[in-house]
Scaffold this motif. Sequence first.
Motif, PDB file in Angstrom:
ATOM      1  N   VAL A   1      25.122  95.162 103.332  1.00 26.20           N
ATOM      2  CA  VAL A   1      24.215  95.188 104.484  1.00 26.20           C
ATOM      3  C   VAL A   1      23.035  94.243 104.260  1.00 26.20           C
ATOM      4  CG1 VAL A   1      22.682  96.626 105.872  1.00 26.20           C
ATOM      5  CG2 VAL A   1      24.866  97.549 105.083  1.00 26.20           C
ATOM      6  N   ALA A   2      22.441  94.294 103.067  1.00 26.91           N
ATOM      7  CA  ALA A   2      21.238  93.502 102.783  1.00 26.91           C
ATOM      8  C   ALA A   2      21.529  92.002 102.773  1.00 26.91           C
ATOM      9  CB  ALA A   2      20.647  93.935 101.437  1.00 26.91           C
ATOM     10  N   THR A   3      22.586  91.593 102.087  1.00 26.55           N
ATOM     11  CA  THR A   3      22.860  90.152 101.951  1.00 26.55           C
ATOM     12  C   THR A   3      23.303  89.526 103.277  1.00 26.55           C
ATOM     13  OG1 THR A   3      25.098  90.662 101.161  1.00 26.55           O
ATOM     14  CG2 THR A   3      23.409  90.244  99.500  1.00 26.55           C
ATOM     15  N   LEU A   4      24.120  90.233 104.033  1.00 29.89           N
ATOM     16  CA  LEU A   4      24.578  89.665 105.301  1.00 29.89           C
ATOM     17  C   LEU A   4      23.463  89.638 106.345  1.00 29.89           C
ATOM     18  CD1 LEU A   4      28.220  91.055 105.658  1.00 29.89           C
ATOM     19  CD2 LEU A   4      27.446  88.842 104.782  1.00 29.89           C
ATOM     20  N   SER A   5      22.547  90.587 106.275  1.00 25.71           N
ATOM     21  CA  SER A   5      21.380  90.556 107.171  1.00 25.71           C
ATOM     22  C   SER A   5      20.509  89.345 106.856  1.00 25.71           C
ATOM     23  CB  SER A   5      20.565  91.846 107.025  1.00 25.71           C
ATOM     24  OG  SER A   5      21.328  92.977 107.406  1.00 25.71           O
ATOM     25  N   ALA A   6      20.295  89.087 105.564  1.00 26.20           N
ATOM     26  CA  ALA A   6      19.518  87.910 105.158  1.00 26.20           C
ATOM     27  C   ALA A   6      20.232  86.618 105.555  1.00 26.20           C
ATOM     28  CB  ALA A   6      19.283  87.946 103.652  1.00 26.20           C
ATOM     29  N   LEU A   7      21.564  86.624 105.489  1.00 27.07           N
ATOM     30  CA  LEU A   7      22.351  85.449 105.837  1.00 27.07           C
ATOM     31  C   LEU A   7      22.110  85.028 107.286  1.00 27.07           C
ATOM     32  CD1 LEU A   7      24.574  83.340 105.304  1.00 27.07           C
ATOM     33  CD2 LEU A   7      26.272  85.115 105.802  1.00 27.07           C
ATOM     34  N   CYS A   8      21.932  85.981 108.165  1.00 29.20           N
ATOM     35  CA  CYS A   8      21.687  85.670 109.583  1.00 29.20           C
ATOM     36  C   CYS A   8      20.448  84.794 109.746  1.00 29.20           C
ATOM     37  CB  CYS A   8      21.535  86.960 110.391  1.00 29.20           C
ATOM     38  SG  CYS A   8      23.044  87.956 110.494  1.00 29.20           S
ATOM     39  N   PHE A   9      19.394  85.079 108.993  1.00 31.19           N
ATOM     40  CA  PHE A   9      18.162  84.298 109.092  1.00 31.19           C
ATOM     41  C   PHE A   9      18.361  82.884 108.531  1.00 31.19           C
ATOM     42  CE2 PHE A   9      16.608  88.686 109.183  1.00 31.19           C
ATOM     43  CZ  PHE A   9      15.741  88.637 110.266  1.00 31.19           C
ATOM     44  N   VAL A  10      19.142  82.761 107.463  1.00 35.88           N
ATOM     45  CA  VAL A  10      19.394  81.437 106.876  1.00 35.88           C
ATOM     46  C   VAL A  10      20.208  80.573 107.839  1.00 35.88           C
ATOM     47  CG1 VAL A  10      20.440  80.189 104.943  1.00 35.88           C
ATOM     48  CG2 VAL A  10      19.278  82.364 104.536  1.00 35.88           C
ATOM     49  N   ILE A  11      21.160  81.173 108.537  1.00 31.28           N
ATOM     50  CA  ILE A  11      21.973  80.430 109.507  1.00 31.28           C
ATOM     51  C   ILE A  11      21.104  79.875 110.636  1.00 31.28           C
ATOM     52  CG2 ILE A  11      23.752  80.698 111.280  1.00 31.28           C
ATOM     53  CD1 ILE A  11      25.080  82.742 109.359  1.00 31.28           C
ATOM     54  N   VAL A  12      20.171  80.682 111.118  1.00 30.73           N
ATOM     55  CA  VAL A  12      19.253  80.223 112.169  1.00 30.73           C
ATOM     56  C   VAL A  12      18.403  79.057 111.656  1.00 30.73           C
ATOM     57  CG1 VAL A  12      17.272  80.877 113.594  1.00 30.73           C
ATOM     58  CG2 VAL A  12      19.194  82.463 113.333  1.00 30.73           C
ATOM     59  N   ALA A  13      17.928  79.154 110.401  1.00 26.68           N
ATOM     60  CA  ALA A  13      17.128  78.076 109.809  1.00 26.68           C
ATOM     61  C   ALA A  13      17.942  76.784 109.716  1.00 26.68           C
ATOM     62  CB  ALA A  13      16.627  78.494 108.431  1.00 26.68           C
ATOM     63  N   LEU A  14      19.224  76.896 109.321  1.00 22.35           N
ATOM     64  CA  LEU A  14      20.094  75.723 109.242  1.00 22.35           C
ATOM     65  C   LEU A  14      20.286  75.082 110.613  1.00 22.35           C
ATOM     66  CD1 LEU A  14      22.893  76.597 106.670  1.00 22.35           C
ATOM     67  CD2 LEU A  14      21.776  74.382 106.881  1.00 22.35           C
ATOM     68  N   ARG A  15      20.466  75.897 111.607  1.00 26.05           N
ATOM     69  CA  ARG A  15      20.648  75.380 112.968  1.00 26.05           C
ATOM     70  C   ARG A  15      19.426  74.582 113.408  1.00 26.05           C
ATOM     71  NH1 ARG A  15      23.561  76.968 117.678  1.00 26.05           N
ATOM     72  NH2 ARG A  15      22.511  76.278 119.571  1.00 26.05           N
ATOM     73  N   LEU A  16      18.251  75.161 113.201  1.00 23.67           N
ATOM     74  CA  LEU A  16      17.013  74.496 113.612  1.00 23.67           C
ATOM     75  C   LEU A  16      16.806  73.188 112.850  1.00 23.67           C
ATOM     76  CD1 LEU A  16      14.648  77.613 113.845  1.00 23.67           C
ATOM     77  CD2 LEU A  16      15.740  76.362 115.735  1.00 23.67           C
ATOM     78  N   TYR A  17      17.147  73.181 111.563  1.00 19.21           N
ATOM     79  CA  TYR A  17      16.964  71.975 110.754  1.00 19.21           C
ATOM     80  C   TYR A  17      17.946  70.874 111.165  1.00 19.21           C
ATOM     81  CZ  TYR A  17      15.864  69.152 106.639  1.00 19.21           C
ATOM     82  OH  TYR A  17      15.454  68.136 105.811  1.00 19.21           O
ATOM     83  N   ASN A  18      19.203  71.250 111.438  1.00 17.32           N
ATOM     84  CA  ASN A  18      20.178  70.272 111.917  1.00 17.32           C
ATOM     85  C   ASN A  18      19.724  69.632 113.227  1.00 17.32           C
ATOM     86  OD1 ASN A  18      21.999  70.601 109.810  1.00 17.32           O
ATOM     87  ND2 ASN A  18      23.137  72.220 110.846  1.00 17.32           N
ATOM     88  N   ASP A  19      19.187  70.448 114.130  1.00 17.90           N
ATOM     89  CA  ASP A  19      18.700  69.924 115.411  1.00 17.90           C
ATOM     90  C   ASP A  19      17.509  68.986 115.202  1.00 17.90           C
ATOM     91  OD1 ASP A  19      20.642  71.338 116.726  1.00 17.90           O
ATOM     92  OD2 ASP A  19      19.335  72.985 117.347  1.00 17.90           O
ATOM     93  N   ALA A  20      16.648  69.321 114.236  1.00 15.26           N
ATOM     94  CA  ALA A  20      15.499  68.459 113.946  1.00 15.26           C
ATOM     95  C   ALA A  20      15.946  67.104 113.405  1.00 15.26           C
ATOM     96  CB  ALA A  20      14.573  69.151 112.949  1.00 15.26           C
ATOM     97  N   LEU A  21      16.972  67.099 112.548  1.00 13.49           N
ATOM     98  CA  LEU A  21      17.495  65.844 112.010  1.00 13.49           C
ATOM     99  C   LEU A  21      18.135  64.997 113.114  1.00 13.49           C
ATOM    100  CD1 LEU A  21      19.100  67.071 108.646  1.00 13.49           C
ATOM    101  CD2 LEU A  21      17.012  65.724 108.919  1.00 13.49           C
ATOM    102  N   ASN A  22      18.818  65.636 114.062  1.00 12.78           N
ATOM    103  CA  ASN A  22      19.407  64.896 115.185  1.00 12.78           C
ATOM    104  C   ASN A  22      18.319  64.245 116.037  1.00 12.78           C
ATOM    105  OD1 ASN A  22      22.122  65.343 114.624  1.00 12.78           O
ATOM    106  ND2 ASN A  22      22.193  67.259 115.759  1.00 12.78           N
ATOM    107  N   ARG A  23      17.203  64.964 116.274  1.00 13.62           N
ATOM    108  CA  ARG A  23      16.100  64.390 117.052  1.00 13.62           C
ATOM    109  C   ARG A  23      15.476  63.200 116.317  1.00 13.62           C
ATOM    110  NH1 ARG A  23      15.073  69.920 118.056  1.00 13.62           N
ATOM    111  NH2 ARG A  23      13.460  69.972 116.429  1.00 13.62           N
ATOM    112  N   GLN A  24      15.393  63.305 114.992  1.00  7.66           N
ATOM    113  CA  GLN A  24      14.854  62.219 114.180  1.00  7.66           C
ATOM    114  C   GLN A  24      15.738  60.971 114.296  1.00  7.66           C
ATOM    115  OE1 GLN A  24      13.657  63.354 110.127  1.00  7.66           O
ATOM    116  NE2 GLN A  24      14.604  61.477 109.381  1.00  7.66           N
TER     117      GLN A  24
END
Length: 533
Positions: A473-496
Motif C-alpha cells: 500500500v505504501a510504496t504504490l501510493s508513493a509511486l502515484c506521486f512520482v508518476i505525476v512528477a515524471l509527466r510534468l517534467y516530460n511536458d516541461a522538456l517538450n515546451r523547452q
Amino acid sequence: MSFENEKHEKENPFAALDGRKASVIDPTVGVTVKTLKDADEALSFLENHPRAAEIAEEGNAILEDPVQLKKLIRKIDLTIAPLLAAVYFLQFLDKTTLSYTAVMGIRTDTHLVGQDYSNLSMLFYVGFLAAEFPTQYLAQHISRLGLYLGVNIMIWGLILGFHAACTTYAGLSIVRTLLGIFESCVAPILVLIIAMWYKKMEQGRRVSWFYVCNSLTQIFGGFLAYGVSFANTKFASWRIFYIAIGAMTMVVGLLVALFLPDSPVKAKRFSDAEKVAVLLRVKDNQSGTQNAVIKKEQVLETFKDLRVYLVCLATVLSSIPNGGLSNFSSILLTTFGYTSQQALVLNTPGGLVGAVCVLLVGYLSDKWGDRSIVMLICILPTILGAGMMIGLDPGGIPANKAGLLAASFLTGTFGAAFMLLLAWNASNIAGHSKKVTTNALTLISFCVGNILGTQTFQSYQAPGYISGKISIVATLSALCFVIVALRLYNDALNRQNQKTLAGMSEAEKLELRGKMAFADQTDRKNPFFVYTH
C-alpha cells in the motif's frame, strides 16, 4: 532545385540524413556527427550501400503502399514478437520457480529454516544487480543482441536444471545467484529491440505483448506445478519441475540465438528495401537503432538527467511489491486457509487478471498517447487489494476466505506499471550509450526494489505477514506521486524543445531534423525529440 542538386540527390538519396555534412543553409552549423563510427549503424548502412538509389526507391514504395506497409509491419511483428514473448515468459517463470517449489517440498528437502527462503529470493536479485552494467555494456560492444541474448538463455536454462541437484541452502544460494547473473541481460535488450523496430506510439502495445508473459507464466506455472506435485516417484516433484523448465529454456535460447535479428540493419530475413523502409519508418523517433561505441559523454549525461532518477525511483517503488508477491503469493494463499495444492491452482486466476490488464494498458497507452494516466489506473486496484488483505486477515486469522482470494486477484494489476516504465524508456531516451545506461540503471532499481520486497515478508510475522502487506500500500501510493512528477517534467522538456525550434526557420528545421535522426545524439541534445507523457 538546381540540376546539380537534383542529380546529387538521386545519386545520394540518403544525403539528407548524413550529419557529417555542414548545412547548405549555413555552412557554419549542421554537423551532428563527425564520423560514421560515431553515428548510428543505420546511417552507415544507408550511406555505404552500393545500390543506395535503387533501395531508397524500393523502400519508399513500400511505405507509400498501404498494403505493402501493412505486410511489412506484420512481418516485423511475426519475426520479433513471438521470440521476445517466449524469452520473457521463461525469464519470469524461471526466476519464480522458487515460489512454486516452496509448496512442493523444497524447503523441507534442502533444510531451509528461518529467513533462508527469503534470502534465496533475494540472492537472485543480488546476482542480477552485480551483472547488470557489465552485461549491458558487453552486449553493446558485441553488437549482436540476438546471439548474445540466446547464449545467456541457454546458460541460465542449464543452471536452472542444476537446482534439481541441490540438497542444501548453500547449493541453492549458488545457483540462485548465478541464475540472476545470466537473466540480467533480458529486459534492457528487449526494450532496445522494441525501440529499434517500432514508432513511439506502437511501442507500448509491443512491450505489452512480451510483458504479458509475466502473467501467463503465473497461469502456466501454477498448473504445471500442480500436475507435477502429484508425481509419485522417488525423485522429488520439485526436482522434476526444475529439470523440465530448464530443458525448455535451453531450447528457446537456441531458437533466439538462431532467429532473433540483432537489429533492422542485420536482419537476414528482410530484404535491403525492407530494411530501408523499417529505418525510414522509425526515423521520426529521433532515437536511432544502435551503435557499438560506448560513449563516455552519453554515460555521464545519463547520471545528470533528473528524468532517469525519477524513472529509477518509480521502478524501485513498483518493484518492492513485486519482490514480495512473486515469491510469497503461493504461501499467502495457504495462510488464507487453502491447501498447498489448491494454492498452486488458485494462483492462476491472478495471472489471468494480470494478462488482461497488461494488454489493455499497452493498447490504451498507445491509443491515448499517454503512459502516465494509464499507469495510475492500473496501480489503484492493487492498492485496494492489499488494503483488503490487511482488513480481512487481521493478525493472520482469515475473516473472509473468499474476500481474501478476490484481494489476491486484484494485486495482479500493478505489474503493468513497470511494463509502462519500460515503454517510457523505449520512447523517451535517445543516444545508444545513454539508452543502455538508462536501461541498466532501471533494472538495477528493479533489483533493489525486489530485494527490499523479499525482506518485507518476515518469517516471524507468519501467517499474517502484516509488514509485507502494508509495504504494498505504501510504496504504490508513493509511486502515484512520482508518476505525476515524471509527466510534468516530460511536458516541461517538450515546451523547452518547442521554444528552441521556434527560433529556427522551416528550412533549417527540415534539414536538421533529418541529420539528427541517425546521428546517435541523446534526447537532451536533440530539439526535435518529443517525450511521451
